[in-house]
Design a protein around this motif. Structure first.
Motif, mmCIF file in Angstrom:
data_model
loop_
_atom_site.group_PDB
_atom_site.id
_atom_site.type_symbol
_atom_site.label_atom_id
_atom_site.label_comp_id
_atom_site.label_asym_id
_atom_site.label_seq_id
_atom_site.Cartn_x
_atom_site.Cartn_y
_atom_site.Cartn_z
ATOM 1 N N VAL A 69 0.846 -1.207 0.000
ATOM 2 C CA VAL A 69 0.000 0.000 0.000
ATOM 3 C C VAL A 69 0.875 1.247 0.000
ATOM 4 N N GLN A 70 1.934 1.262 0.819
ATOM 5 C CA GLN A 70 2.852 2.409 0.857
ATOM 6 C C GLN A 70 3.479 2.662 -0.504
ATOM 7 N N LYS A 71 3.684 1.604 -1.271
ATOM 8 C CA LYS A 71 4.304 1.727 -2.594
ATOM 9 C C LYS A 71 3.296 2.091 -3.684
ATOM 10 N N GLY A 72 2.014 2.261 -3.310
ATOM 11 C CA GLY A 72 1.047 2.768 -4.269
ATOM 12 C C GLY A 72 0.030 1.782 -4.801
ATOM 13 N N ILE A 73 -0.096 0.615 -4.183
ATOM 14 C CA ILE A 73 -1.100 -0.357 -4.618
ATOM 15 C C ILE A 73 -2.350 -0.158 -3.768
ATOM 16 N N ASP A 74 -3.485 -0.087 -4.412
ATOM 17 C CA ASP A 74 -4.764 0.108 -3.737
ATOM 18 C C ASP A 74 -5.010 -1.024 -2.740
ATOM 19 N N SER A 75 -5.275 -0.668 -1.483
ATOM 20 C CA SER A 75 -5.474 -1.690 -0.450
ATOM 21 C C SER A 75 -6.666 -2.593 -0.750
ATOM 22 N N GLY A 76 -7.640 -2.089 -1.513
ATOM 23 C CA GLY A 76 -8.790 -2.901 -1.881
ATOM 24 C C GLY A 76 -8.456 -4.033 -2.828
ATOM 25 N N LYS A 77 -7.256 -3.998 -3.411
ATOM 26 C CA LYS A 77 -6.824 -5.056 -4.326
ATOM 27 C C LYS A 77 -5.955 -6.100 -3.624
ATOM 28 N N ILE A 78 -5.799 -5.942 -2.298
ATOM 29 C CA ILE A 78 -4.915 -6.836 -1.547
ATOM 30 C C ILE A 78 -5.700 -7.532 -0.446
ATOM 31 N N THR A 79 -5.626 -8.845 -0.430
ATOM 32 C CA THR A 79 -6.207 -9.644 0.642
ATOM 33 C C THR A 79 -5.062 -10.233 1.450
ATOM 34 N N ALA A 80 -5.131 -10.092 2.772
ATOM 35 C CA ALA A 80 -4.119 -10.672 3.649
ATOM 36 C C ALA A 80 -4.695 -11.914 4.317
ATOM 37 N N SER A 81 -3.879 -12.955 4.387
ATOM 38 C CA SER A 81 -4.275 -14.213 5.006
ATOM 39 C C SER A 81 -3.084 -14.730 5.803
ATOM 40 N N PHE A 82 -3.326 -15.671 6.680
ATOM 41 C CA PHE A 82 -2.217 -16.221 7.450
ATOM 42 C C PHE A 82 -2.446 -17.697 7.710
ATOM 43 N N LYS A 83 -1.356 -18.455 7.668
ATOM 44 C CA LYS A 83 -1.427 -19.908 7.786
ATOM 45 C C LYS A 83 -0.621 -20.448 8.955
ATOM 46 N N GLY A 84 0.110 -19.593 9.674
ATOM 47 C CA GLY A 84 0.946 -20.102 10.760
ATOM 48 C C GLY A 84 1.893 -21.162 10.231
ATOM 49 N N PRO A 85 2.006 -22.301 10.920
ATOM 50 C CA PRO A 85 2.912 -23.362 10.494
ATOM 51 C C PRO A 85 2.260 -24.391 9.561
ATOM 52 N N ASP A 86 1.033 -24.134 9.123
ATOM 53 C CA ASP A 86 0.238 -25.156 8.441
ATOM 54 C C ASP A 86 0.636 -25.467 7.004
ATOM 55 N N GLU A 87 1.362 -24.580 6.337
ATOM 56 C CA GLU A 87 1.747 -24.814 4.936
ATOM 57 C C GLU A 87 3.241 -24.572 4.737
ATOM 58 N N PRO A 88 4.075 -25.432 5.316
ATOM 59 C CA PRO A 88 5.515 -25.234 5.149
ATOM 60 C C PRO A 88 5.936 -25.443 3.696
ATOM 61 N N ALA A 89 6.845 -24.616 3.247
ATOM 62 C CA ALA A 89 7.392 -24.764 1.897
ATOM 63 C C ALA A 89 8.686 -25.562 1.932
#
Length: 109
Positions: A69-89
């Motif tokens: 958002v600070q870099k100029g991307i509309d916050s409405g176009k960004i969804t934040a999610s979180f997985k904790g330790p559930d999806e290790p790469a």
């Protein structure tokens, strides 16, 4: 892909120049594609309690969203999610694997 990694218990950090360049490329793409959107997903390794890891992953995702958002991307176009330790790469049984699992993935949708 843009996937910054974090130190243990870290939820904010300075992005490297290569990561900032990727943010600029993502911004250009999203701003030129009206239907484009982003998903930011926070992750952790398996160290610590589940409650702590869920909180850390949420804060990492929100941190990355704030950078975008600070870099100029509309916050409405960004969804934040979180997985904790559930999806290790990577393998959580090694130091290197745990380090790479402490991350925030930025996914173009």
């Amino acid at each position: 892909p843009l996937t910054p990694v974090f130190e243990p218990y870290q939820t904010e950090r300075t992005l490297a120049q290569a990561e900032l360049n990727m943010v600029d490329q993502i911004k250009e793409y999203i701003n030129n594609n009206p239907d484009g959107s982003l998903l930011v997903v926070g992750h952790t390794d398996i160290s610590g309690s589940r409650e702590l890891n869920m909180s850390l992953s949420r804060e990492r995702a929100e941190f990355m969203k704030s950078i975008l958002v600070q870099k100029g991307i509309d916050s409405g176009k960004i969804t934040a999610s979180f997985k904790g330790p559930d999806e290790p790469a990577h393998d959580n049984s090694t130091f290197e694997g745990r380090a790479k699992n402490r991350r925030a993935d930025v996914i173009i949708k």
